[in-house]
Structures are given as structure tokens and as C-alpha cells.
Design a protein around this motif. Structure first.
Motif, PDB file in Angstrom:
ATOM      1  N   LEU A  87       0.633  -1.176  -0.518  1.00  0.00           N
ATOM      2  CA  LEU A  87       0.027  -0.131   0.060  1.00  0.00           C
ATOM      3  C   LEU A  87       1.130   1.544  -0.079  1.00  0.00           C
ATOM      4  CD1 LEU A  87      -3.467   0.300   1.406  1.00  0.00           C
ATOM      5  CD2 LEU A  87      -1.547   2.027   2.293  1.00  0.00           C
ATOM      6  N   LEU A  88       1.762   1.692   0.923  1.00  0.00           N
ATOM      7  CA  LEU A  88       2.838   2.666   0.856  1.00  0.00           C
ATOM      8  C   LEU A  88       3.555   3.233  -0.202  1.00  0.00           C
ATOM      9  CD1 LEU A  88       3.897   2.225   4.363  1.00  0.00           C
ATOM     10  CD2 LEU A  88       2.885   3.787   3.843  1.00  0.00           C
ATOM     11  N   SER A  89       3.789   1.605  -1.141  1.00  0.00           N
ATOM     12  CA  SER A  89       4.633   1.468  -2.267  1.00  0.00           C
ATOM     13  C   SER A  89       4.301   2.231  -3.178  1.00  0.00           C
ATOM     14  CB  SER A  89       5.478   0.765  -2.880  1.00  0.00           C
ATOM     15  OG  SER A  89       4.832  -0.534  -2.816  1.00  0.00           O
ATOM     16  N   VAL A  90       2.566   1.232  -3.374  1.00  0.00           N
ATOM     17  CA  VAL A  90       2.012   2.028  -4.565  1.00  0.00           C
ATOM     18  C   VAL A  90       1.775   3.784  -4.792  1.00  0.00           C
ATOM     19  CG1 VAL A  90       0.749  -0.272  -5.922  1.00  0.00           C
ATOM     20  CG2 VAL A  90      -0.075   0.942  -3.972  1.00  0.00           C
ATOM     21  N   SER A  91       1.461   4.292  -3.249  1.00  0.00           N
ATOM     22  CA  SER A  91       0.768   5.497  -3.314  1.00  0.00           C
ATOM     23  C   SER A  91       1.803   6.714  -3.014  1.00  0.00           C
ATOM     24  CB  SER A  91      -0.179   4.982  -2.142  1.00  0.00           C
ATOM     25  OG  SER A  91       0.454   5.612  -1.068  1.00  0.00           O
ATOM     26  N   ALA A  92       3.230   5.794  -3.042  1.00  0.00           N
ATOM     27  CA  ALA A  92       3.968   7.188  -3.135  1.00  0.00           C
ATOM     28  C   ALA A  92       4.229   7.446  -4.332  1.00  0.00           C
ATOM     29  CB  ALA A  92       5.578   6.066  -2.316  1.00  0.00           C
ATOM     30  N   ILE A  93       5.106   8.625  -3.838  1.00  0.00           N
ATOM     31  CA  ILE A  93       5.371   9.109  -5.869  1.00  0.00           C
ATOM     32  C   ILE A  93       6.336   8.766  -5.811  1.00  0.00           C
ATOM     33  CG2 ILE A  93       5.896  11.493  -6.534  1.00  0.00           C
ATOM     34  CD1 ILE A  93       4.402  13.048  -3.994  1.00  0.00           C
ATOM     35  N   ASP A  94       7.383   8.201  -4.950  1.00  0.00           N
ATOM     36  CA  ASP A  94       9.023   7.674  -5.199  1.00  0.00           C
ATOM     37  C   ASP A  94       9.222   7.179  -4.520  1.00  0.00           C
ATOM     38  OD1 ASP A  94      11.681   7.690  -6.569  1.00  0.00           O
ATOM     39  OD2 ASP A  94      12.301   8.696  -5.038  1.00  0.00           O
ATOM     40  N   TRP A  95       9.274   5.578  -5.656  1.00  0.00           N
ATOM     41  CA  TRP A  95       9.509   4.416  -4.180  1.00  0.00           C
ATOM     42  C   TRP A  95      11.122   4.223  -5.045  1.00  0.00           C
ATOM     43  CZ3 TRP A  95       7.410   3.077   0.373  1.00  0.00           C
ATOM     44  CH2 TRP A  95       8.057   1.646   0.908  1.00  0.00           C
ATOM     45  N   PRO A  96      12.003   4.376  -3.915  1.00  0.00           N
ATOM     46  CA  PRO A  96      13.170   3.686  -3.954  1.00  0.00           C
ATOM     47  C   PRO A  96      13.683   2.725  -4.733  1.00  0.00           C
ATOM     48  CG  PRO A  96      13.525   3.930  -2.315  1.00  0.00           C
ATOM     49  CD  PRO A  96      11.786   4.596  -2.397  1.00  0.00           C
ATOM     50  N   SER A  97      14.486   1.530  -5.617  1.00  0.00           N
ATOM     51  CA  SER A  97      14.637   0.118  -5.901  1.00  0.00           C
ATOM     52  C   SER A  97      15.622   0.115  -4.320  1.00  0.00           C
ATOM     53  CB  SER A  97      15.436   0.222  -6.932  1.00  0.00           C
ATOM     54  OG  SER A  97      16.237  -1.019  -6.918  1.00  0.00           O
ATOM     55  N   GLY A  98      15.642  -1.446  -4.305  1.00  0.00           N
ATOM     56  CA  GLY A  98      16.452  -2.109  -2.725  1.00  0.00           C
ATOM     57  C   GLY A  98      18.334  -1.663  -3.384  1.00  0.00           C
ATOM     58  N   ARG A  99      17.954  -1.757  -4.930  1.00  0.00           N
ATOM     59  CA  ARG A  99      19.749  -1.849  -5.186  1.00  0.00           C
ATOM     60  C   ARG A  99      20.310  -0.726  -5.441  1.00  0.00           C
ATOM     61  NH1 ARG A  99      19.202  -5.626 -10.617  1.00  0.00           N
ATOM     62  NH2 ARG A  99      17.443  -6.849 -10.258  1.00  0.00           N
ATOM     63  N   GLN A 100      19.390   0.998  -4.622  1.00  0.00           N
ATOM     64  CA  GLN A 100      20.555   1.091  -4.544  1.00  0.00           C
ATOM     65  C   GLN A 100      20.843   1.545  -3.163  1.00  0.00           C
ATOM     66  OE1 GLN A 100      16.751   4.070  -6.106  1.00  0.00           O
ATOM     67  NE2 GLN A 100      18.375   5.783  -5.303  1.00  0.00           N
ATOM     68  N   PHE A 101      20.691   1.012  -2.689  1.00  0.00           N
ATOM     69  CA  PHE A 101      21.125   0.334  -0.337  1.00  0.00           C
ATOM     70  C   PHE A 101      21.576   0.177  -0.253  1.00  0.00           C
ATOM     71  CE2 PHE A 101      16.696   3.450  -1.153  1.00  0.00           C
ATOM     72  CZ  PHE A 101      17.707   5.013  -0.979  1.00  0.00           C
ATOM     73  N   LEU A 102      21.049  -1.868  -0.792  1.00  0.00           N
ATOM     74  CA  LEU A 102      21.072  -3.333  -0.355  1.00  0.00           C
ATOM     75  C   LEU A 102      22.682  -3.554  -1.233  1.00  0.00           C
ATOM     76  CD1 LEU A 102      17.564  -3.941   0.556  1.00  0.00           C
ATOM     77  CD2 LEU A 102      19.561  -2.731   1.912  1.00  0.00           C
ATOM     78  N   SER A 103      23.214  -4.333  -0.581  1.00  0.00           N
ATOM     79  CA  SER A 103      24.290  -5.337  -0.693  1.00  0.00           C
ATOM     80  C   SER A 103      23.921  -6.796  -1.186  1.00  0.00           C
ATOM     81  CB  SER A 103      25.222  -5.279   0.627  1.00  0.00           C
ATOM     82  OG  SER A 103      25.905  -6.509  -0.126  1.00  0.00           O
ATOM     83  N   LEU A 104      23.222  -7.075  -2.883  1.00  0.00           N
ATOM     84  CA  LEU A 104      23.079  -7.741  -3.247  1.00  0.00           C
ATOM     85  C   LEU A 104      23.910  -9.527  -3.012  1.00  0.00           C
ATOM     86  CD1 LEU A 104      20.642  -9.263  -5.177  1.00  0.00           C
ATOM     87  CD2 LEU A 104      21.126  -8.832  -7.013  1.00  0.00           C
ATOM     88  N   PRO A 105      25.019  -9.172  -2.850  1.00  0.00           N
ATOM     89  CA  PRO A 105      26.259 -10.023  -2.812  1.00  0.00           C
ATOM     90  C   PRO A 105      25.743 -10.905  -1.413  1.00  0.00           C
ATOM     91  CG  PRO A 105      27.175  -8.368  -4.583  1.00  0.00           C
ATOM     92  CD  PRO A 105      26.072  -8.312  -3.895  1.00  0.00           C
ATOM     93  N   LEU A 106      26.028  -9.794  -0.348  1.00  0.00           N
ATOM     94  CA  LEU A 106      25.627 -10.332   1.135  1.00  0.00           C
ATOM     95  C   LEU A 106      24.497 -10.599   1.638  1.00  0.00           C
ATOM     96  CD1 LEU A 106      27.088  -7.451   3.186  1.00  0.00           C
ATOM     97  CD2 LEU A 106      27.308  -9.899   3.279  1.00  0.00           C
ATOM     98  N   GLY A 107      23.255 -10.381   0.864  1.00  0.00           N
ATOM     99  CA  GLY A 107      21.906 -10.987   0.574  1.00  0.00           C
ATOM    100  C   GLY A 107      22.000 -12.378   0.269  1.00  0.00           C
ATOM    101  N   THR A 108      22.136 -12.226  -1.308  1.00  0.00           N
ATOM    102  CA  THR A 108      22.822 -13.759  -1.468  1.00  0.00           C
ATOM    103  C   THR A 108      23.058 -14.526  -0.757  1.00  0.00           C
ATOM    104  OG1 THR A 108      22.918 -12.570  -3.972  1.00  0.00           O
ATOM    105  CG2 THR A 108      22.698 -14.998  -3.752  1.00  0.00           C
TER     106      THR A 108
END
Lengths: 189, 560
Positions: A42-63
Motif C-alpha cells: 500500500l505504501l509503495s504504490v501510493s508513494a510518489i517516488d519509491w526507491p529500488s532496494g539495489r540503491q541501498f542494499l548489498s545483493l551479494p551479502l543478501g544472496t
């Protein structure tokens, strides 16, 4: 006192008390995380601008962490079929993997904090810290449950221990699924 | 009796005593509110001076404290008094006895759920001693007000989180016990209706409470970590723009809260309907009418209750499609309640009714619950809800459901099962005075609310609307309500005295003083640890009263 159907299945329901209790617990947890994922949607669809997680999070560590967490479940799932003694060893190995998951997760948090990322930075990160934090609490609870089962393994007898490991295996599968949804939603999308 | 017992009967009694204490506390809070509304500028007698400078000024309640009392009255009554009394006390004590089980399925978890409830209650109450006082944003804790509120709100949220854990453990235990531990022969359709009611109630607690827990976590984050889940952008607080990271939605809280909130309504009434069914079958000496239809209605009501929550939110600006959907589901869900109440009323016809004290409370329940239910229909339709919203009409409606409704049923249950718990009966005359006094007192408080609401009287006005010309002339009704509340309080003394007096001095009775059929009356009074000598076997349905050809007018379930 002996409570009926603690270790043997009841004919008309086909399950033991412990198994049914764990399924009901998971149903309740589905509603908890379901509400949080709905809030995320709900929050993401109603937001004007919703960032992608890749901007902040580390994909290698997460994997890597995803793979580590799946090991916990794999081990617990194997323990279902094992004798109490062997199940105890497997649950210990699982707990070590779960601790490794928490260690890597702390490392990730430390990276994010040092980069100035806080829950109050934006609503995406607020959701990220809330969801992963609540998930980490479930991992901690799972480790505590593992330790409790390990401690009682030889005292409670084969049948009781088998029931406990079956319930634990179910629990870890659920913790995994929640993580996979978080991973897909936040690290990949 | 050990304090940390795992016996379901001890835990049931612990729930009963704790929740009755909360019930009294919640009532004393509202007594102060009613007194204040009747005489908003006069010092409150006796206790006005005792409350301290931070809560009163010259013996008159301060607005901040008035709001704390309102919020905590609602919270205590719903979450800490009525539900724990209905589900925790009656459920824990009676379910294993009525299905022929030695205990609950997980006795240690059962004890844990009681102690979590106890701690949750203390944490919430501790708010009164924090700077700024207890939670004051209404029992619904709507943001953004709740997010910018003082520390008491944090105590409320933490307490709520713990309380949801407690109710989750209790409901898991209840469902597993009912499905797994039924004695041989106790098929599902031979279970007393009370057990069905507890089963559906437990599913509602299990599945509807977690979204509130999620919402509480998000609100805690908003308050403690500076996030903006529920904080809109550009909100002005005390002349300054409140901090917000953008994109928050106050409406999201309302959705999460009412997703719990509406099933919660059925958590409040289903156990009551269950107790009333047991008592009515017993006082009419005949099977309850339409047992199968009632079971079906309870199941339908339970599942449908997840699809009606937004009828609490017609004023949030939802579109006509959405409000249309929720109006239709709301009208549909009134059907199962009508089925159950109709079945209970029809059960009375042709019965040779015994007007016992529990019988009086059960009979009083029916019209009061009916009044509460029927006044709910206009609130379920957007066109009529919009003018009635936030007036005393709403307060009158839900209090008729819960106070002379559910509470009467719970009182019926206490008088009915007291002999099982103690081996003694409660005093009859005191019980009758308690019933008639409560009936008069409660109607004296709640009936005028419907009339006040026609003038548009808002439910949360600190001075009872004295500053508005439109609300002039209501002093008399406010004072009538205040005196009714005092009267109601005095009448409860009959109950309190009766409860303690009967423990020691009540007339000793046998195992089955009401000539009842269900399984709990086979056990001795009070039942020993593990309840039955050997496992009982069930041979018949729950309400075999006045069987043709039987020697007595009741045939217990365990008799062949």
C-alpha cells in the motif's frame, strides 16, 4: 499427567497436538507478515517516488545470507527422519548456520548504518529495517527453540523428540519463506 | 493453590480474578467520566482531591486526564476485561471439562499465556505513572495523534504487542484442545454450542490479532525510530511542520486496526452467545432450537467477519465501490446473528422455564443484545453512518452489545458455573437484586445516548458540549446518566459481596445442581486435578432434556 495425542496421531484429525499447534502458529504468523507485506504494497504504490532496494542494499551479502538460511531449514528437515541422537547433532549444525545468518545480517546493518542509512531516511528503508528486524527476531526465537529441543533430546524420549523436530522443521521452512519474500521484494526488485 | 500452576482450572480462575479486577477498574474510570460530564465545572467529590495536580485542577478533571480515562476505559474493557474473562476464564476452565479432556493440550503454554496477559495489563496501566500520563488517543490509537502523543502511548503499544502474543498462544491451545482432546464419542456435532463458539472465537483471535501486532510494531517505529509509516507529509503540530520522511498513510493504521477490530466484535459476542445457549437449554428443560443452524451461523459469522472491517471507515473518503462492497458484506453478516438470536428466542417457546439467577441474566441478554444489534444496522450503511458517526449513537450501540449484552451473559455464566468451581451456590436474592439493578442502571446510562445523538452530541467532548448552543438542555440527561452509573456501581456491590460470601457460606450443592446434561456436571465439584476419573465416554448430543420415556427430565451426555 498424560495429555492424549501428544506423540501419537489422533485418528480423525490425522495429526498430533504438536503438529496441529505448529500449523496454527504458522497461520497466525502468516497474518502478521501478511499485514506487513500489505502495508509495504500500500505504501509503495501510493508513494510518489519509491526507491529500488539495489540503491541501498548489498545483493551479494543478501544472496550469501539466503543460502546460509536455507541450510538451517535443510538440516532441520533432515532431522525429522533421524533418531533423537542424530537429530540433536543436526539441530546443533542448524543453529550454527542460523547464528551465521544473524552475523552476516549484523554486518549488513553495520554497513548500512555507516553509510548513513537509517529507518528514518525514507519509508523504503523504514520497511526494510522493520521487516528484517522482525524476521531476525524469528531467527533468534528459532535458535532458542532449537537449543530447547537439543537440551531435552535424550530426556523426553524418541517419540516426543521426533514430534519436536517435525514442528521445528515446519517453523524453519516458514522463516525461510518469509525471508525469500523479503529478499525478492527488497533486494531483487 | 499454586500461583504458577499449569492446571487449566487454576489458570481459568487466575484469568477470572484478574479480568474481573480490570472490569472494576474500567468501570471506576467511566464513573469518573460520567460524573465529570454531568458536573463539568464542579470538584469531584471524594476522589477529586486525591488524583493530584497533574490530573485535576481544583478537583475538576483536566482535559488531558479526561482523554486518558476515555482511552484506557475502552482499552481495559475490551482487551483486558471482557475478552480475557470470556475466552481466558470461561474458555480455560470449561473447555476441557465440557469435552471430557484431562487438561488443555499445552498446559505450560497455557500458563505462559496467562502471565503474558498479566504483564501486558500492568505495562498498559504503568502508563498512568509516566510523564504525560497514559495513552490518550482513544482505544483505537489513531495516528497521527497517537504518534505525536506522550510516552503513555508507547506503553500502550508495548502492552498490546505482548497481549497479542498471549492471545495467540491461548487460541492455539484452545483450537488444538477442542479438535484433539475430545473424549471418545464426542463428535463435532455433539459438542455443546459453547464449545463451537469458543472454537470460532479462537480462530478469530488467532488470525485477526496479528495485523494489530504488525500495526503496533509500525507505530512503535514511528514513535521511537522516527519513521513515517502513519505520518502524512506536511502535518502541522503546534504551529510547526512535523517531521516526516514522506509517503506515510494514517488510513493504513485504520485498515490494520479494524481488520482486527471487527472480528474482535465477534470475539466479544460469540462466547456470550455460547454461554446463553447453555443456560437457556438448562432453564427451558428442552433442547435448544436449531442447534445445527446455530453452528452453521457461528462458522459463517466467523469467516464473514474478516470482510466487513471498512464499515468503520466510511468517513475516510473511500469510493462508492469500496463502500458499496462493505455495506453489502455488513448487511450479510447481520443474518447469522439474527439466526442465533432467533433460535434462542424460539427455544423459549413451550419450555417450562425455571427463572434461576443465571436464567434471568440469559433472558435479559436477549432483548438487550437485540437492541444493540438492531441499532448497528444504520451504522453499517454509509448514508446513515455519516451523520451518526462519532456521536453518542455509536457509543450507545456498542455498549448495548457489550454491557447489558456480553456482560450479562458473562454474569449468567458466573452464577451458572459457580457451583461447579466451588461446590456451593451463590446467594439467590443477592443475585436477583444484582440482575434487576444492573438492568435498570445500564439502560439508564445507555438509552439516553441515542436521544443525545439526535442532537449530534459528539462522543469525545470534554465538557459534554456545554460550549455549543445546540447542545443546551442536556444537563438533565447527563445527570440522569451519572446517577444511573452510581446506582449501577452500588448494585455491583451485591455481586462482589455475593462472590466472596458464597465462597465460604454458600449453600453446599451436589455435582449437578441445575440438573444439566453436559459433561462438566459429571465431574465432582470442584473437579480434581485431571478432571475425570477415567476418560468419560459420550453417547448422545448436548441437550437431551425432557426425552420422552426417560425417568428424569435430563439425560447426561455420558449416559447410554
Amino acid at each position: 499427567m498424560i495429555i492424549p495425542y501428544t506423540t501419537d496421531r489422533r485418528a480423525d484429525t490425522g495429526v498430533t497436538n504438536v503438529t496441529m499447534g505448529m500449523w496454527l502458529f504458522i497461520a497466525s504468523e502468516v497474518m502478521l507478515f501478511g499485514a506487513l507485506f500489505s502495508a509495504y504494497a500500500l505504501l509503495s504504490v501510493s508513494a510518489i517516488d519509491w526507491p529500488s532496494g539495489r540503491q541501498f542494499l548489498s545483493l551479494p551479502l543478501g544472496t550469501v545470507n539466503t543460502i546460509v538460511l536455507i541450510q538451517v531449514t535443510a538440516v532441520a528437515w533432515r532431522a525429522r527422519q533421524s533418531s533423537a541422537i542424530k537429530a540433536r547433532v543436526l539441530l546443533m549444525i542448524g543453529s550454527v548456520f542460523a547464528l551465521a545468518f544473524l552475523g552476516l545480517k549484523s554486518l549488513e546493518y553495520a554497513h548500512e548504518f555507516s553509510a548513513g542509512l537509517r529507518p528514518a531516511t525514507n519509508t523504503f528503508l523504514a520497511m526494510y529495517f522493520t521487516l528484517t528486524g522482525l524476521h531476525a527476531l524469528h531467527v533468534i526465537a528459532g535458535i532458542a527453540a532449537n537449543v530447547w529441543a537439543i537440551a531435552g533430546a535424550t530426556r523426553v524420549g524418541e517419540a516426543m523428540m521426533a514430534g519436536r523436530t517435525r514442528a521445528l522443521a515446519l517453523y524453519w521452512v516458514f522463516v525461510d519463506i518469509v525471508w525469500l519474500i523479503i529478499f525478492g521484494l527488497m533486494y531483487l526488485l | 493453590m499454586r500461583i504458577f500452576s499449569t492446571d487449566h482450572k487454576v489458570i481459568g480462575l487466575q484469568y477470572a480474578l484478574t479480568s474481573l479486577a480490570f472490569l472494576l477498574l474500567g468501570f471506576l474510570m467511566i464513573l469518573m467520566i460520567r460524573w465529570h460530564l454531568a458536573w463539568p465545572t464542579q470538584a469531584m467529590p471524594l476522589i477529586g482531591a486525591l488524583l493530584g495536580e497533574s490530573r485535576t485542577s481544583g478537583g475538576v478533571l483536566l482535559p488531558e486526564f479526561y482523554l486518558q480515562l476515555g482511552a484506557m476505559h475502552g482499552t481495559i474493557m475490551v482487551f483486558l476485561a471482557v475478552v480475557p474473562l470470556a475466552v481466558g476464564a470461561f474458555g480455560n476452565y470449561l473447555v476441557p471439562l465440557m469435552i471430557g479432556a484431562p487438561d488443555m493440550a499445552f498446559p505450560r503454554l497455557n500458563a505462559l499465556s496467562y502471565w503474558l496477559y498479566f504483564v501486558a495489563g500492568l505495562v498498559m496501566l504503568a502508563g498512568f505513572f509516566l510523564p504525560g500520563g497514559a495513552a490518550a488517543s482513544g482505544w483505537t490509537s489513531y495516528p497521527p495523534l497517537a504518534v505525536i502523543a506522550t510516552m503513555g502511548q508507547t506503553a500502550w503499544l508495548v502492552g498490546m504487542f505482548v497481549l497479542v502474543l498471549s492471545s495467540m498462544l491461548n487460541s492455539i491451545n484452545m483450537i488444538v484442545t477442542i479438535l484433539q482432546l475430545r473424549a471418545p464419542g464426542m463428535t463435532l456435532m455433539r459438542m455443546p454450542f459453547f464449545i463451537w463458539a469458543m472454537l470460532v472465537t479462537s480462530f478469530l483471535l488467532l488470525l485477526a490479532f496479528p495485523p494489530l501486532q504488525a500495526a503496533a510494531v509500525l507505530q512503535l517505529m514511528d514513535r521511537l525510530a522516527g519513521t513515517s509509516f502513519f505520518m502524512p507529509s506536511g502535518l502541522v503540530v503546534s504551529g510547526q511542520i512535523a517531521k516526516s520522511t514522506g509517503g506515510g498513510s494514517p488510513i493504513l493504521w485504520q485498515h490494520l486496526f479494524w481488520f482486527l477490530g471487527h472480528p474482535e466484535v465477534y470475539v466479544l459476542i460469540l462466547p456470550a452467545l455460547g454461554i446463553v445457549s447453555e443456560v437457556i437449554a438448562n432453564i427451558t428443560r428442552k433442547p435448544i432450537w436449531g442447534y445445527r443452524a446455530m453452528v452453521g451461523a457461528a462458522l459463517f459469522m466467523g469467516s464473514m467477519s474478516f470482510l466487513v472491517w471498512a464499515h468503520h471507515m466510511f468517513l475516510t473518503g473511500m469510493g462508492p465501490t469500496m463502500s458499496g462492497f462493505f455495506q453489502i458484506t455488513t448487511m450479510i453478516i447481520s443474518i447469522p446473528s439474527v439466526i442465533i438470536v432467533t433460535a434462542l428466542v424460539l427455544s423459549l417457546s413451550g419450555g417450562s422455564i425455571r427463572f434461576t439467577v443465571p436464567g434471568l441474566f440469559a433472558l435479559g441478554f436477549l432483548p438487550m443484545f437485540g437492541l444493540g444489534g438492531l441499532t448497528g444496522l444504520p451504522l453499517g450503511l454509509a448514508a446513515t453512518d455519516i451523520p451518526l458517526h462519532d456521536t453518542y449513537y455509536v457509543v450507545g450501540h456498542f455498549h448495548y452489545i457489550v454491557a447489558p449484552g456480553t456482560l450479562f451473559a458473562l454474569f449468567a455464566g458466573i452464577y451458572y458455573w459457580f457451583p461447579k468451581v466451588t461446590g456451593r451456590k451463590m446467594h439467590d436474592l443477592l443475585g436477583r437484586l444484582h440482575f434487576w439493578g444492573s438492568l435498570i442502571g445500564m439502560n439508564g446510562i445507555f438509552l439516553p445516548m441515542f436521544i443525545q445523538a439526535w442532537a449530534g452530541m459528539n462522543r469525545r467532548l470534554y465538557d459534554g458540549g456545554r460550549t455549543y448552543e445546540a447542545f443546551a438542555g442536556f444537563d438533565g440527561s447527563f445527570r440522569g446518566q451519572a446517577w444511573s452509573a452510581v446506582f449501577l456501581g452500588v448494585v455491583q456491590l451485591f455481586f462482589i459481596v455475593n462472590l466472596f460470601w458464597s465462597l465460604k457460606r454458600g449453600a453446599r450443592v451436589g455435582n449437578n445442581p441445575w440438573d444439566a446434561t453436559t459433561l462438566e456436571w459429571v465431574a465432582t465439584s470442584p473437579p480434581p486435578a485431571h478432571n475425570f476419573e477415567g476418560t468419560p465416554t459420550v453417547h448422545r448430543g448436548p441437550y437431551d432434556y425432557s426425552l420422552p420415556g426417560a425417568a428424569r427430565d435430563f439425560t447426561p451426555q455420558s449416559e447410554r
